[in-house]
Design a protein around this motif. Structure first.
Motif, PDB file in Angstrom:
ATOM      1  N   ASN A 223       0.834  -1.206   0.000  1.00  0.00           N
ATOM      2  CA  ASN A 223       0.000   0.000   0.000  1.00  0.00           C
ATOM      3  C   ASN A 223       0.873   1.263   0.000  1.00  0.00           C
ATOM      4  O   ASN A 223       1.568   1.555   0.964  1.00  0.00           O
ATOM      5  CB  ASN A 223      -0.900  -0.023   1.245  1.00  0.00           C
ATOM      6  CG  ASN A 223      -1.943   1.069   1.213  1.00  0.00           C
ATOM      7  OD1 ASN A 223      -1.639   2.228   0.996  1.00  0.00           O
ATOM      8  ND2 ASN A 223      -3.191   0.685   1.441  1.00  0.00           N
ATOM      9  N   VAL A 224       0.808   2.020  -1.103  1.00  0.00           N
ATOM     10  CA  VAL A 224       1.664   3.192  -1.282  1.00  0.00           C
ATOM     11  C   VAL A 224       1.333   4.291  -0.262  1.00  0.00           C
ATOM     12  O   VAL A 224       2.225   4.945   0.274  1.00  0.00           O
ATOM     13  CB  VAL A 224       1.537   3.752  -2.715  1.00  0.00           C
ATOM     14  CG1 VAL A 224       2.417   4.982  -2.899  1.00  0.00           C
ATOM     15  CG2 VAL A 224       1.932   2.695  -3.730  1.00  0.00           C
ATOM     16  N   LEU A 225       0.049   4.489   0.018  1.00  0.00           N
ATOM     17  CA  LEU A 225      -0.349   5.539   0.961  1.00  0.00           C
ATOM     18  C   LEU A 225       0.183   5.256   2.362  1.00  0.00           C
ATOM     19  O   LEU A 225       0.597   6.165   3.087  1.00  0.00           O
ATOM     20  CB  LEU A 225      -1.876   5.661   1.002  1.00  0.00           C
ATOM     21  CG  LEU A 225      -2.535   6.137  -0.300  1.00  0.00           C
ATOM     22  CD1 LEU A 225      -4.054   6.113  -0.164  1.00  0.00           C
ATOM     23  CD2 LEU A 225      -2.054   7.542  -0.658  1.00  0.00           C
ATOM     24  N   GLU A 258       6.254  -6.981  -3.241  1.00  0.00           N
ATOM     25  CA  GLU A 258       6.464  -6.916  -4.703  1.00  0.00           C
ATOM     26  C   GLU A 258       7.711  -6.110  -5.054  1.00  0.00           C
ATOM     27  O   GLU A 258       8.143  -5.239  -4.309  1.00  0.00           O
ATOM     28  CB  GLU A 258       5.208  -6.383  -5.419  1.00  0.00           C
ATOM     29  CG  GLU A 258       4.542  -5.179  -4.782  1.00  0.00           C
ATOM     30  CD  GLU A 258       5.096  -3.884  -5.318  1.00  0.00           C
ATOM     31  OE1 GLU A 258       5.528  -3.875  -6.479  1.00  0.00           O
ATOM     32  OE2 GLU A 258       5.109  -2.888  -4.577  1.00  0.00           O
ATOM     33  N   GLU A 259       8.273  -6.442  -6.204  1.00  0.00           N
ATOM     34  CA  GLU A 259       9.617  -5.999  -6.573  1.00  0.00           C
ATOM     35  C   GLU A 259       9.751  -4.493  -6.719  1.00  0.00           C
ATOM     36  O   GLU A 259      10.717  -3.896  -6.248  1.00  0.00           O
ATOM     37  CB  GLU A 259      10.015  -6.676  -7.896  1.00  0.00           C
ATOM     38  CG  GLU A 259      11.511  -6.750  -8.134  1.00  0.00           C
ATOM     39  CD  GLU A 259      12.228  -7.649  -7.149  1.00  0.00           C
ATOM     40  OE1 GLU A 259      13.330  -7.251  -6.713  1.00  0.00           O
ATOM     41  OE2 GLU A 259      11.701  -8.718  -6.801  1.00  0.00           O
ATOM     42  N   VAL A 260       8.785  -3.836  -7.373  1.00  0.00           N
ATOM     43  CA  VAL A 260       8.903  -2.396  -7.639  1.00  0.00           C
ATOM     44  C   VAL A 260       8.870  -1.606  -6.329  1.00  0.00           C
ATOM     45  O   VAL A 260       9.707  -0.732  -6.082  1.00  0.00           O
ATOM     46  CB  VAL A 260       7.779  -1.910  -8.585  1.00  0.00           C
ATOM     47  CG1 VAL A 260       7.874  -0.409  -8.796  1.00  0.00           C
ATOM     48  CG2 VAL A 260       7.856  -2.640  -9.914  1.00  0.00           C
ATOM     49  N   SER A 265      11.428   1.471  -1.906  1.00  0.00           N
ATOM     50  CA  SER A 265      11.650   1.624  -0.464  1.00  0.00           C
ATOM     51  C   SER A 265      13.148   1.619  -0.140  1.00  0.00           C
ATOM     52  O   SER A 265      13.595   2.341   0.744  1.00  0.00           O
ATOM     53  CB  SER A 265      10.930   0.526   0.311  1.00  0.00           C
ATOM     54  OG  SER A 265      11.433  -0.746  -0.027  1.00  0.00           O
ATOM     55  N   ILE A 266      13.916   0.827  -0.884  1.00  0.00           N
ATOM     56  CA  ILE A 266      15.375   0.803  -0.680  1.00  0.00           C
ATOM     57  C   ILE A 266      15.956   2.197  -0.941  1.00  0.00           C
ATOM     58  O   ILE A 266      16.803   2.693  -0.196  1.00  0.00           O
ATOM     59  CB  ILE A 266      16.049  -0.219  -1.642  1.00  0.00           C
ATOM     60  CG1 ILE A 266      15.662  -1.646  -1.249  1.00  0.00           C
ATOM     61  CG2 ILE A 266      17.560  -0.063  -1.654  1.00  0.00           C
ATOM     62  CD1 ILE A 266      16.353  -2.185  -0.042  1.00  0.00           C
ATOM     63  N   ARG A 267      15.467   2.834  -2.008  1.00  0.00           N
ATOM     64  CA  ARG A 267      15.968   4.171  -2.355  1.00  0.00           C
ATOM     65  C   ARG A 267      15.656   5.177  -1.242  1.00  0.00           C
ATOM     66  O   ARG A 267      16.503   5.984  -0.853  1.00  0.00           O
ATOM     67  CB  ARG A 267      15.314   4.617  -3.677  1.00  0.00           C
ATOM     68  CG  ARG A 267      15.940   5.856  -4.287  1.00  0.00           C
ATOM     69  CD  ARG A 267      15.319   6.185  -5.623  1.00  0.00           C
ATOM     70  NE  ARG A 267      15.490   5.113  -6.593  1.00  0.00           N
ATOM     71  CZ  ARG A 267      15.030   5.174  -7.841  1.00  0.00           C
ATOM     72  NH1 ARG A 267      14.358   6.237  -8.246  1.00  0.00           N
ATOM     73  NH2 ARG A 267      15.215   4.179  -8.668  1.00  0.00           N
TER      74      ARG A 267
END
Length: 504
Positions: A223-225, A258-260, A265-267
């Protein structure tokens, strides 16, 4: 190896168990449960003699060992429940904690009503020490993980609100809050009611509860939000709150599915590594360990290697533990080499050396035949109990000096909930093992001609049983297209028609 000490020993110098003092004996005896993992019959027979010891710490370790042996095993006779129920109301807190932890590990995800009644009675009992309350709550959280059980949530909430301000400031209070989150793990709803009940808390504590509940409820959803909300909490610079560490772990929990989202999140985490508060920097290595669990990617490995030499010892310790997590069960030569160098570098720093030894054990876990990855089938399915075990251990690592390096080092055993074989086996219709040629390669999205889709690339042909690394898939090597689900760690495939195999 499975008989470190004779229970009638006088504690002589040649004795492995009695070289350890007090609470260290708990972990030593419990380690037998790991060596005899999933072998209930012979495991309980070998651990039983330690239950008759005169030393309370040895008994506590044996009770925890009973829980470890029974982890993820369903037994009609419920030996763990019968053994451990006798000890959960003992006066000695060490024995109580050993029995309660054992129940939580043995029956994680079982939603057993008998355990519910026994453990809630402890939560409601007056004059129970905070440490016993904390481990009781975690065991309830594990047994009812992802169930949204209102009765359990209410009992843990009451236990939280009944604590004094000084008790809520102690490191173990974070386990009480996490236990509440585990009830709603991955459910995305129901947490609002619980949050409203805790309005009497200070702003700092309420923030910690809200962030932990939010990250658990949306774990694995991508969930992006939710991720944006957690990132926003990390950017507050008013004061370095305890909840910021929980928010960093929450970002990893939400994005790991999921991969994207994982890459994004790593960035973000790397930005916080440069500009974030100290509490945030200490949690980032743990978040990286969760994102790449049992999946040693070179770029993450290099980042953790740099952080393992950080001037802040807690950042270094978290990085070392995370090196073990990303290499868990892989026998990865590069991670093993880094840890050997770190053991020389930190030979005179006891806390860090302890973390290095734990990480080395994780890398060679099960001699390279196990994994800690809670996801399988190409991140399609997640085991809630496995994720709960990982998250519990990582939250304990947020306060490394007080919990892992203090007298609660046995919380590391919660990792056993995530351990599972990463072998692919094939059985015939009589459930007898059969050797079958399979193609093992990197799992990809379905491509190829219509009617002849490809789910793996760069494959090699092996005969079963075979080991599958993170990101790998397998399919039967026949003319007929029969794909096996990607990342079938620990799965057993039934092959009904063996004639096709012989023809090919």
């Amino acid at each position: 190896m499975t008989d470190p000490v004779d229970s009638s020993s006088d504690g002589s110098s040649g004795n492995w168990l009695f070289k350890n003092k007090e609470h260290a004996k708990i972990s030593v005896v419990a380690s037998l449960g790991m060596i005899l993992l999933w072998d209930v019959n012979s495991g309980l027979a070998q651990i039983d003699k330690y239950l008759h010891s005169d030393d309370n710490y040895v008994i506590a370790g044996a009770l925890l060992g009973v829980g470890l042996v029974n982890c993820s095993v369903t037994n009609d006779y419920d030996p763990a429940l019968a053994l451990l129920s006798e000890y959960i109301n003992k006066e000695d807190s060490s024995i109580q904690i050993g029995a309660i932890m054992g129940l939580g590990i043995a029956y994680a995800g079982a939603q057993d009503e008998q355990i519910l009644n026994s453990l809630i009675a402890i939560l409601k009992h007056e004059n129970v020490p905070l440490e016993v309350i904390a481990f009781t709550a975690i065991s309830l959280g594990l047994v009812f993980v992802g169930s949204s059980n209102g009765e359990v949530a209410q009992a843990i909430t009451d236990a939280l609100t009944g604590r004094s301000v000084s008790e809520l400031g102690q490191p173990l209070s974070r386990l009480l809050v996490l236990a509440l989150g585990l009830i709603y793990l991955g459910k995305q709803e129901g947490i609002e009611v619980t949050s409203e009940v805790l309005t009497s808390f200070s702003k700092k504590m309420r923030n910690y509860v809200d962030i932990t509940l939010l990250s658990c409820a949306h774990a694995g959803t991508g969930n992006v939000l939710t991720v944006q909300k957690l990132l926003g909490h990390c950017s507050h610079l008013e004061n370095a709150e305890t909840s910021q560490g929980s928010a960093v772990l929450g970002i990893a929990m939400v994005a790991m599915a999921e991969e994207v989202g994982l890459e994004m999140s790593i960035r973000s985490l790397k930005h916080f590594l440069q500009y974030g508060e100290q509490k945030i920097r200490r949690a980032i290595p743990l978040a990286l360990g969760l994102l790449y669990i049992s999946n040693p990617k070179v770029n993450v490995m290099d980042t953790l290697s740099k952080l393992s030499h950080d001037t802040d010892l807690e950042v270094a310790m978290a990085a070392v533990i995370s090196l073990g997590l990303i290499g868990a069960g892989t026998n990865n030569a590069r991670v093993a080499g880094m840890l050997r160098n770190l053991s020389s570098f930190y030979y005179n720093v006891p806390g860090l050396l302890f973390c290095v030894r734990i990480a080395q054990g994780l890398v060679h876990m099960g001699k390279g035949l196990l994994t800690l990855n809670p996801y399988h089938s190409n991140r399609l399915l997640c085991s809630p109990t496995a994720l709960a075990g990982l998250v519990t251990m990582l939250h304990a690592c947020l306060d490394m000096k007080s919990i892992i390096l203090g007298k609660y080092h046995f919380v590391l055993y919660y990792l056993v909930l995530a351990m599972k074989p990463r072998m692919l086996m094939t059985l015939d219709k009589n459930l007898e093992p059969i050797s079958v040629p399979v193609r093992v390669g990197e799992a990809v999205d379905v491509v190829g001609q219509a009617g002849r889709p490809k789910t793996i690339t760069g494959f090699q042909t092996h005969s079963t049983p075979v080991l599958l690394a993170a990101g790998e898939g397998a399919e039967l090597a026949t003319e007929k297209y029969v794909p096996l689900s990607p990342i079938l760690e620990g799965y057993v495939i039934l092959v009904e028609n063996t004639e096709d195999m012989e023809d090919n």
